[in-house]
Design a protein around this motif. Structure first.
Motif, PDB file in Angstrom:
ATOM      1  N   ILE A  75       0.865  -1.179   0.000  1.00 46.57           N
ATOM      2  CA  ILE A  75       0.000   0.000   0.000  1.00 46.57           C
ATOM      3  C   ILE A  75       0.895   1.220   0.000  1.00 46.57           C
ATOM      4  O   ILE A  75       1.887   1.275   0.737  1.00 46.57           O
ATOM      5  N   SER A  76       0.549   2.204  -0.819  1.00 50.22           N
ATOM      6  CA  SER A  76       1.326   3.441  -0.843  1.00 50.22           C
ATOM      7  C   SER A  76       0.412   4.652  -0.679  1.00 50.22           C
ATOM      8  O   SER A  76      -0.764   4.603  -1.034  1.00 50.22           O
TER       9      SER A  76
ATOM     10  N   VAL B 254      -6.843   6.965   6.615  1.00 51.84           N
ATOM     11  CA  VAL B 254      -6.742   5.603   6.102  1.00 51.84           C
ATOM     12  C   VAL B 254      -5.554   4.895   6.748  1.00 51.84           C
ATOM     13  O   VAL B 254      -5.647   3.743   7.159  1.00 51.84           O
ATOM     14  N   ARG B 255      -4.437   5.605   6.883  1.00 54.68           N
ATOM     15  CA  ARG B 255      -3.266   5.036   7.556  1.00 54.68           C
ATOM     16  C   ARG B 255      -3.622   4.640   8.990  1.00 54.68           C
ATOM     17  O   ARG B 255      -3.221   3.589   9.464  1.00 54.68           O
ATOM     18  N   ARG B 256      -4.408   5.460   9.645  1.00 56.68           N
ATOM     19  CA  ARG B 256      -4.808   5.153  11.022  1.00 56.68           C
ATOM     20  C   ARG B 256      -5.646   3.878  11.089  1.00 56.68           C
ATOM     21  O   ARG B 256      -5.464   3.052  11.970  1.00 56.68           O
TER      22      ARG B 256
ATOM     23  N   VAL C 292      -2.611  -4.111  10.567  1.00 57.34           N
ATOM     24  CA  VAL C 292      -2.206  -4.726   9.305  1.00 57.34           C
ATOM     25  C   VAL C 292      -1.231  -3.873   8.495  1.00 57.34           C
ATOM     26  O   VAL C 292      -0.714  -4.333   7.473  1.00 57.34           O
ATOM     27  N   HIS C 293      -0.969  -2.670   8.938  1.00 58.97           N
ATOM     28  CA  HIS C 293      -0.132  -1.748   8.159  1.00 58.97           C
ATOM     29  C   HIS C 293       1.227  -2.354   7.803  1.00 58.97           C
ATOM     30  O   HIS C 293       1.708  -2.213   6.682  1.00 58.97           O
TER      31      HIS C 293
ATOM     32  N   GLY D  49       3.757  -3.097   3.937  1.00 60.03           N
ATOM     33  CA  GLY D  49       4.933  -2.243   3.722  1.00 60.03           C
ATOM     34  C   GLY D  49       4.821  -0.835   4.271  1.00 60.03           C
ATOM     35  O   GLY D  49       5.588   0.039   3.878  1.00 60.03           O
ATOM     36  N   LEU D  50       3.905  -0.606   5.178  1.00 63.62           N
ATOM     37  CA  LEU D  50       3.778   0.734   5.773  1.00 63.62           C
ATOM     38  C   LEU D  50       4.506   0.784   7.118  1.00 63.62           C
ATOM     39  O   LEU D  50       4.577  -0.161   7.843  1.00 63.62           O
TER      40      LEU D  50
END
Length: 111
Positions: free
Chosen positions: A89-90, A96-98, A105-106, A110-111
């Motif tokens: 995910i980029s 959404v990141r939160r 699952v971040h 790759g986050l």
């Protein structure tokens, strides 16, 4: 109560082929239970037809995502892994990141 069509949740998903059997999948709009089928269908079709080694899901233009989006991404990851395909995910927006971080699952993407 009539709602303007522009106010309804929508999701547009675009797929672009990249070098090295890679795909970029970009979402525009909201990912929730009313729109998640568009994301799921696009990802599963891309996996089945293109057999990529990498799919980058660009969420820069996704303004909202709930647990149905997380579930769809996890299901795609589960389908992709046995095929040797990595899902990342980029550019997720802060909200959404939160959601991805709170659900834990971040790091899988790759986050």
């Amino acid at each position: 109560m009539n709602k303007n069509l522009a106010e309804w949740p929508y999701l547009l998903v675009q797929v672009v082929q990249r070098p090295g059997r890679a795909l970029s999948v970009t979402g525009h709009g909201e990912i929730d239970m009313t729109t998640v089928d568009a994301l799921t269908h696009t990802l599963t079709t891309a996996l089945r037809q293109e057999h990529p080694l990498h799919i980058d899901v660009n969420l820069a233009e996704v303004t909202f995502m709930d647990s149905s989006g997380v579930n769809a991404l996890m299901a795609c990851r589960a389908d992709a892994s046995p095929q040797g395909c990595r899902i990342t995910i980029s550019h997720p927006r802060p909200m959404v990141r939160r959601v991805l971080a709170v659900t834990g699952v971040h790091h899988l993407f790759g986050l």
